[in-house]
Structure formats: structure tokens, C-alpha cells
Enzyme design. Structure first.
Site, PDB file in Angstrom:
ATOM      1  CD  GLU A  35       0.068   3.175   2.529  1.00 30.90           C
ATOM      2  OE1 GLU A  35       1.107   2.389   3.069  1.00 30.90           O
ATOM      3  OE2 GLU A  35      -1.292   3.227   2.738  1.00 30.90           O
ATOM      4  NE  ARG A  68       0.425   5.103  -2.272  1.00 33.17           N
ATOM      5  CZ  ARG A  68       0.767   3.823  -1.923  1.00 33.17           C
ATOM      6  NH1 ARG A  68       1.992   3.447  -1.586  1.00 33.17           N
ATOM      7  NH2 ARG A  68      -0.132   3.097  -1.481  1.00 33.17           N
ATOM      8  CB  THR A  88      -5.443  -2.104   0.561  1.00 36.00           C
ATOM      9  OG1 THR A  88      -4.251  -2.305   1.033  1.00 36.00           O
ATOM     10  CG2 THR A  88      -6.096  -1.546   1.461  1.00 36.00           C
ATOM     11  CB  CYS A 118      -2.926  -4.544   3.801  1.00 39.23           C
ATOM     12  SG  CYS A 118      -4.026  -3.245   3.768  1.00 39.23           S
ATOM     13  NE  ARG A 136       2.300   2.185  -4.401  1.00 43.05           N
ATOM     14  CZ  ARG A 136       3.111   3.277  -4.780  1.00 43.05           C
ATOM     15  NH1 ARG A 136       2.388   4.102  -5.327  1.00 43.05           N
ATOM     16  NH2 ARG A 136       4.038   3.810  -4.351  1.00 43.05           N
ATOM     17  NE  ARG A 162       3.683  -2.353  -3.195  1.00 43.97           N
ATOM     18  CZ  ARG A 162       2.346  -2.421  -2.765  1.00 43.97           C
ATOM     19  NH1 ARG A 162       1.818  -3.701  -3.632  1.00 43.97           N
ATOM     20  NH2 ARG A 162       1.456  -2.073  -2.189  1.00 43.97           N
ATOM     21  CD  GLU A 169       1.277  -3.354   4.769  1.00 45.55           C
ATOM     22  OE1 GLU A 169       1.250  -2.359   5.301  1.00 45.55           O
ATOM     23  OE2 GLU A 169       0.201  -3.975   3.948  1.00 45.55           O
ATOM     24  NE  ARG A 194       4.556  -5.298   0.459  1.00 47.47           N
ATOM     25  CZ  ARG A 194       3.664  -4.238   0.748  1.00 47.47           C
ATOM     26  NH1 ARG A 194       4.165  -2.900   0.414  1.00 47.47           N
ATOM     27  NH2 ARG A 194       2.617  -4.191   1.192  1.00 47.47           N
TER      28      ARG A 194
HETATM   29  N1  ARG Z   1      -4.325  -0.223   7.741  1.00 49.24           N
HETATM   30  C1  ARG Z   1      -4.118   1.174   7.161  1.00 49.24           C
HETATM   31  C2  ARG Z   1      -5.327   1.567   7.036  1.00 49.24           C
HETATM   32  O1  ARG Z   1      -6.393   1.144   7.245  1.00 49.24           O
HETATM   33  C3  ARG Z   1      -3.359   0.840   5.876  1.00 49.24           C
HETATM   34  C4  ARG Z   1      -4.092   0.679   4.496  1.00 49.24           C
HETATM   35  C5  ARG Z   1      -3.309   0.469   3.104  1.00 49.24           C
HETATM   36  N2  ARG Z   1      -1.772   0.602   3.458  1.00 49.24           N
HETATM   37  C6  ARG Z   1      -0.932  -0.333   3.484  1.00 49.24           C
HETATM   38  N3  ARG Z   1       0.170  -0.183   3.429  1.00 49.24           N
HETATM   39  N4  ARG Z   1      -1.511  -1.596   3.627  1.00 49.24           N
HETATM   40  O2  ARG Z   1      -5.555   2.850   6.515  1.00 49.24           O
END
Ligand code: ARG
Length: 340
Positions: free
Chosen positions: A298, A293, A257, A255, A264, A110, A209, A213
Site C-alpha cells: 500500500e 498499487r 475500507t 479499517c 483484496r 487475501r 492490522e 490476514r
Molecule cells: N488510515 C489510513 C487512511 O485513512 C489507511 C486507509 C486504508 N488502508 C489500510 N491499510 N487500512 O488513509
């Protein structure tokens, strides 16, 4: 503006890196759409078990709040301080990973994307979210024959219908408490929905999110085929939609991350022996820069010896390299499982 109170037990990166001086410098600032540091760190304040604890409200957040985001990105992604996105989406052909179908149940890749010019889900207005939905549901009509399908909006569906779709993996649930505290769940399920190709191997989650996606998956170990299908879909979509992108940060996501490739790629794999030899599995996963995971998504736990194994790196590494590394790592894990 008072310095935020993080939970004493919190180990979130935002708590580690936000000094009173940085807070004093950044708290008075606002992006052009009115997003602030105060809003960005709500989820980290409310959820002491956050790993990161900060979200971006729009593309400009990455530049305006870079004094706090850059050190967090540097720490999370384990990249150099002078990190930069590395593009590279080439067609791949690799040897079959699990030709006897003994271990791998499915493969999935994804990427996250947001539309240029719109705030990201934690900050978007009701009206703009609906515009995003319209733009995506129009764009999917131009997908090539193999990816053709239909867009299903969640609005107006009965809870039992949503339950049924969830069970068939044709819907996504309202976001978790991290997303909730960030404001991502506002108005759910309005303007949310899923595009699915007729064979259900190519999907787009709309307004979860991130605005999009984009997912390619199938019940096989053919990670290259899955990746090449994603490339095809992405290629068509990027002629119709303009994605939020930055040379340094790569594809801009809610995010931090997920920035960089925002990709991913992983497999669901049954490892009956390695399940009982966690130390070995952990060392293999670390050696090949992968992560484990549960198969429920998640922050879920391992069930019946089936692991979700995927790439850990997304930034400063190309998409093609991610797939190659995953392939090498999973092949080594299968070899170790066979030898036990
Ligand atoms: N905000 C969450 C944390 O700080 C999620 C982090 C990563 N996961 C995500 N779906 N963006 O742990």
C-alpha cells in the site's frame, strides 16, 4: 469534549463528515470495551494525508458510531446508502489469464478477519492479543494436508532474523504511521507472527492490522487456483474460529475500507507499453473497478513497469464476483498491452 482540530490541508473523509453536532452526539459514547470516537479518529488527526482517518476498536464500534461511519463507508465504497454485504464464496473455474507467462508474475488473494468477542488491534489488551495468537496457532493445526505448515512467532527473533524473513516475505513489518497513531503497533512484535504452509502458498498474518490476514498466493497467473485455495483454508478455519461478522457490514475489520468481503485479489503484472500510456491504463482500471498499487504494498510507487492491480470494491459484491471482475479486467488490460 472539544471538537478535534484537523489539519487545514487534510482531505480525510472523517474531516469532511464529522460535524460539531455529530461530534457532540457521539463523543460521550463508549462501546462495552471502552472504545470512543476520540480514540477512533486519532490517526486521522495525526496524519493529515489520511484518506479515511478512522478505525474501529471492536465490533460494536460499527453500530455505536454508525452515524459517522455509515456516510464514510457510503462515500469510500461507492455503495448505495442502504448498502448490505453480499456473500458468495463459490468455487471458480475460468480460462487461464496469461498462459504464455508473458505479463503476470504472481497472483494473490487475501481476506481480513477478526475474532468475535475480542477488541480489534487498535484497542486490544496485551493479554487478549496473546489469546488471539494462541487460538489461531491452534486452529491452523487442523488445516488439510495441502495447507499444512508451521506458525512462526516473531517474539524473541533478532532484528537480523526479522530482516531476513521480511526479505523472503515470511514476516510483516511493524505497521505504518497511520497504524501507529491508531495504536495498532503497541507491543510489536509480541504476539505477532506468520503461519506459512509448507509450499508457502497459504499464509496467515497474525495480529497485524486485523487479527488475521489470510493470504493465498503463487508465482503464476492462476487467480482461480489461488482463490480456491483461500476458500479451502477459510472453510477449515471457520470451523475452529468464530469471526466478527454483521449482516449489513459483512466481515468487521479495523479499517472501514476493508469491510464486506474484506477481500483484496490481485496480480503483479508487467506492462511495458501501458506504463508509457498512463491515460489508457487508468481508463481501463477505472472501467473494470480496479486499483493500481506499487508492488511494495500500500502507498508504494511503481517500479520497473510492474503494477499491482487489484479489486477496488469489497462491500456489496460477492467474493466470487470480485474474482470474475478481476479476471475480465486483467484480460482486457493484457489485450490492450498486446495491441499497443
Ligand atoms: N488510515 C489510513 C487512511 O485513512 C489507511 C486507509 C486504508 N488502508 C489500510 N491499510 N487500512 O488513509
Amino acid at each position: 469534549m472539544v471538537f478535534p482540530k484537523f489539519h487545514p490541508d487534510s482531505c480525510a473523509l472523517i474531516k469532511q463528515y464529522l460535524t460539531p453536532a455529530l461530534f457532540g452526539q457521539l463523543a460521550p459514547l463508549e462501546t462495552r470495551t471502552g472504545f470512543t470516537l476520540g480514540a477512533a479518529i486519532q490517526s486521522g488527526i495525526k496524519n493529515p494525508d489520511s484518506h479515511i482517518g478512522i478505525y474501529a476498536g471492536d465490533a460494536q464500534s460499527y453500530n455505536l458510531f454508525s452515524p459517522i461511519l455509515d456516510p464514510i463507508i457510503h462515500a469510500y465504497h461507492a455503495v448505495e446508502e442502504t448498502f448490505e454485504h453480499k456473500p458468495g464464496l463459490d468455487q471458480i473455474l475460468l480460462a487461464p489469464l496469461d498462459p504464455d507467462k508473458a505479463f503476470i508474475l504472481s497472483a494473490r488473494v487475501r481476506v481480513a478477519r477478526n475474532l468475535k468477542g475480542f477488541s480489534f488491534p487498535c484497542h486490544i489488551t496485551h493479554q487478549n492479543r496473546s489469546q488471539v495468537e494462541s487460538l489461531v496457532s491452534e486452529a491452523v493445526q487442523s488445516l488439510p494436508r495441502d495447507l499444512k505448515g508451521g506458525y512462526l512467532p516473531f517474539k524473541g527473533l533478532a532484528p537480523s532474523q526479522i530482516q531476513d524473513l521480511l526479505a523472503r516475505k515470511l514476516a510483516f513489518p511493524k505497521g505504518d504511521r497511520f497504524q501507529d497513531a491508531a495504536g495498532i503497533n503497541r507491543d510489536f512484535p509480541d504476539s505477532r507472527g506468520i503461519f506459512a504452509s509448507n509450499d508457502k502458498k497459504f499464509m496467515i498474518w497474525v495480529n497485524e492490522e486485523d487479527h488475521l490476514r489470510i493470504i493465498s498466493m503463487e508465482s503464476s497467473s492462476d487467480i482461480c487456483g489461488v482463490f480456491n485455495r483461500l476458500r479451502l483454508g477459510l472453510d477449515h478455519l471457520s470451523h475452529r474460529l468464530e469471526f466478527a461478522f454483521d449482516k449489513k457490514y459483512g466481515f468487521l475489520t479495523s479499517c472501514p475500507t476493508n469491510i464486506g468481503t474484506a477481500m483484496r485479489a490481485g496480480v503483479h503484472i508487467r506492462l511495458r507499453k501501458l506504463e508509457k500510456n498512463h491515460k489508457l491504463l487508468k481508463s481501463l482500471v477505472n472501467r473494470y473497478q480496479l486499483q493500481i498499487r506499487g508492488t511494495g504494498g500500500e502507498k508504494t510507487s511503481i517500479d520497473k513497469g510492474i503494477f499491482d492491480i487489484s479489486n477496488k470494491q469489497r462491500l456489496g459484491i460477492s467474493e466470487t464476483r470480485i474474482i470474475k471482475n478481476l479476471h475480465t479486467g486483467v484480460a482486457a488490460i493484457i489485450e490492450a498491452e498486446k495491441n499497443l
